[in-house]
Design a protein around this motif. Structure first.
Motif, short mmCIF file in Angstrom:
data_model
loop_
_atom_site.label_atom_id
_atom_site.label_comp_id
_atom_site.label_asym_id
_atom_site.label_seq_id
_atom_site.Cartn_x
_atom_site.Cartn_y
_atom_site.Cartn_z
N ILE A 274 2.24 -15.93 -6.07
CA ILE A 274 2.38 -14.48 -6.10
C ILE A 274 1.00 -13.83 -6.00
O ILE A 274 0.79 -12.88 -5.23
CB ILE A 274 3.07 -14.02 -7.41
N ILE A 275 0.07 -14.34 -6.78
CA ILE A 275 -1.30 -13.78 -6.77
C ILE A 275 -1.93 -13.93 -5.40
O ILE A 275 -2.51 -12.98 -4.86
CB ILE A 275 -2.17 -14.48 -7.85
N LYS A 276 -1.78 -15.10 -4.79
CA LYS A 276 -2.36 -15.33 -3.47
C LYS A 276 -1.74 -14.40 -2.43
O LYS A 276 -2.45 -13.88 -1.55
CB LYS A 276 -2.17 -16.80 -3.05
N THR A 277 -0.43 -14.19 -2.53
CA THR A 277 0.25 -13.32 -1.57
C THR A 277 -0.20 -11.88 -1.73
O THR A 277 -0.45 -11.17 -0.74
CB THR A 277 1.77 -13.42 -1.74
N MET A 278 -0.33 -11.41 -2.98
CA MET A 278 -0.78 -10.04 -3.22
C MET A 278 -2.21 -9.84 -2.73
O MET A 278 -2.55 -8.80 -2.17
CB MET A 278 -0.66 -9.69 -4.70
N VAL A 279 -3.06 -10.84 -2.95
CA VAL A 279 -4.44 -10.76 -2.46
C VAL A 279 -4.46 -10.69 -0.95
O VAL A 279 -5.16 -9.86 -0.35
CB VAL A 279 -5.27 -11.97 -2.96
N ALA A 280 -3.65 -11.55 -0.30
CA ALA A 280 -3.59 -11.56 1.16
C ALA A 280 -3.12 -10.22 1.70
O ALA A 280 -3.69 -9.68 2.67
CB ALA A 280 -2.66 -12.68 1.63
N LEU A 281 -2.10 -9.65 1.08
CA LEU A 281 -1.57 -8.36 1.53
C LEU A 281 -2.60 -7.25 1.38
O LEU A 281 -2.76 -6.39 2.26
CB LEU A 281 -0.30 -8.00 0.75
N ASN A 282 -3.32 -7.26 0.26
CA ASN A 282 -4.31 -6.20 0.03
C ASN A 282 -5.57 -6.38 0.87
O ASN A 282 -6.32 -5.42 1.07
CB ASN A 282 -4.66 -6.13 -1.46
N LEU A 283 -5.80 -7.57 1.37
CA LEU A 283 -6.87 -7.77 2.34
C LEU A 283 -6.44 -7.30 3.72
O LEU A 283 -7.26 -6.82 4.52
CB LEU A 283 -7.27 -9.25 2.39
N LEU A 284 -5.14 -7.43 4.00
CA LEU A 284 -4.61 -6.99 5.29
C LEU A 284 -4.54 -5.47 5.39
O LEU A 284 -4.75 -4.91 6.48
CB LEU A 284 -3.21 -7.58 5.51
N LEU A 285 -4.22 -4.80 4.29
CA LEU A 285 -3.98 -3.35 4.33
C LEU A 285 -5.12 -2.56 4.95
O LEU A 285 -4.88 -1.74 5.85
CB LEU A 285 -3.67 -2.84 2.92
N PRO A 286 -6.38 -2.73 4.49
CA PRO A 286 -7.44 -1.92 5.11
C PRO A 286 -7.66 -2.24 6.59
O PRO A 286 -8.00 -1.36 7.38
CB PRO A 286 -8.68 -2.27 4.28
N TRP B 1 1.40 8.28 -1.93
CA TRP B 1 1.72 7.63 -3.20
C TRP B 1 2.75 6.52 -3.06
O TRP B 1 2.79 5.60 -3.88
CB TRP B 1 2.20 8.69 -4.21
N TYR B 2 3.58 6.60 -2.00
CA TYR B 2 4.58 5.54 -1.86
C TYR B 2 3.94 4.19 -1.57
O TYR B 2 4.54 3.14 -1.81
CB TYR B 2 5.61 5.90 -0.78
N ILE B 3 2.70 4.21 -1.06
CA ILE B 3 1.99 2.94 -0.82
C ILE B 3 1.68 2.26 -2.14
O ILE B 3 1.86 1.04 -2.29
CB ILE B 3 0.70 3.19 -0.01
N LEU B 4 1.23 3.04 -3.14
CA LEU B 4 0.98 2.48 -4.47
C LEU B 4 2.28 2.04 -5.12
O LEU B 4 2.34 0.99 -5.77
CB LEU B 4 0.26 3.51 -5.34
N SER B 5 3.33 2.85 -4.95
CA SER B 5 4.64 2.49 -5.50
C SER B 5 5.13 1.19 -4.88
O SER B 5 5.74 0.34 -5.55
CB SER B 5 5.65 3.61 -5.25
N LEU B 6 4.85 1.02 -3.59
CA LEU B 6 5.28 -0.18 -2.89
C LEU B 6 4.59 -1.42 -3.43
O LEU B 6 5.17 -2.50 -3.47
CB LEU B 6 5.01 -0.03 -1.39
N GLU B 7 3.34 -1.26 -3.86
CA GLU B 7 2.62 -2.39 -4.50
C GLU B 7 3.36 -2.83 -5.75
O GLU B 7 3.55 -4.03 -5.99
CB GLU B 7 1.20 -1.96 -4.84
#
Length: 239
Positions: A161-173, A207-213
């Protein structure tokens, strides 16, 4: 552009519901077949690569169709949507069996593909090629994750889960930068889909982007707990 006679997709129509039924039946069949256990599936490599090639061919044909139909454009045709990225990861997972790819496909792939199937961002319906492409590739992501879980002995972990969240947040910018450059809306980082989706319940932009996190974390943890508990039970039954 689509021809006038091309069927338009309507959410929760018969075509939509039937696609959901096919997905449920496919998952049920895979669940039944898992009783064969991984040690009886040593010759599955050919099947995995055939499925990977079918997903790749379907995606290539989709881009060929878009080009011929005059639909291909930098602003909306690059493989930068979450499900497009998950599809590439699923194809590579089927071809390599990489554990890191499994984590991403299981959490981000299942989460994103289920949302897409429930509220498709789709304009063409059955029997158009786009209809089959959309559901085949999204089903492929989900079934690949479940196949590696039930058939290959992989299992979701909290670290995944942690690795996936890190990967997603690296992709976002990176995706956001591409959106600005090509005037796109990949991963819906600039606006919500016009046709409506689950994002409509997560607040206004941005704000929906933060909610989506938060929703992503909740969904990933739920998937982890569901399959972790089942894995523990099955291990006791088979030990």
């Amino acid at each position: 552009m689509a021809k006038n006679e091309d069927p338009s997709f309507v959410m929760f129509s018969t075509a939509h519901i039937m696609a959901g039924v096919v997905l449920c039946l496919s998952i049920f069949l895979l669940f039944i077949l898992k009783q064969k256990r991984p040690h009886q599936l040593k010759k599955s490599l050919l099947l995995e690569r055939f499925f990977a090639l079918s997903l790749l061919i379907m995606e290539v044909l989709y881009h060929v169709w878009m080009i011929k139909a005059g639909r291909w454009d930098l602003s909306n045709s690059l493989p930068l949507e979450l499900c497009s990225i998950s599809l590439v990861a699923a194809i590579l997972l089927l071809w390599t069996g990489n554990r890191h790819l499994y984590d991403f496909v299981f959490f981000a792939g299942i989460g994103g593909a289920l949302q897409a199937v429930a509220t498709p961002d789709l304009d063409l319906s059955y029997p158009h090629f786009r209809y089959f492409h959309f559901f085949y590739t999204h089903f492929g992501i989900i079934l690949t994750a479940l196949y590696f879980t039930w058939m290959k002995g992989f299992g979701p972990t909290f670290k995944g889960i942690i690795k996936t969240m890190v990967a997603l947040n690296l992709l976002l910018p990176l995706v956001f930068a591409v959106n600005i450059f090509v005037h796109g809306n990949y991963m819906f980082l600039r606006m919500k889909p016009i046709g409506g989706s689950l994002l409509d319940f997560l607040g206004p932009y941005p704000w929906y982007i933060l909610s989506l996190e938060a929703v992503a974390i909740l969904m990933f943890v739920s998937l982890w707990l569901l399959f972790r508990k089942r894995a523990v039970i099955e291990e006791k039954l088979w030990s």
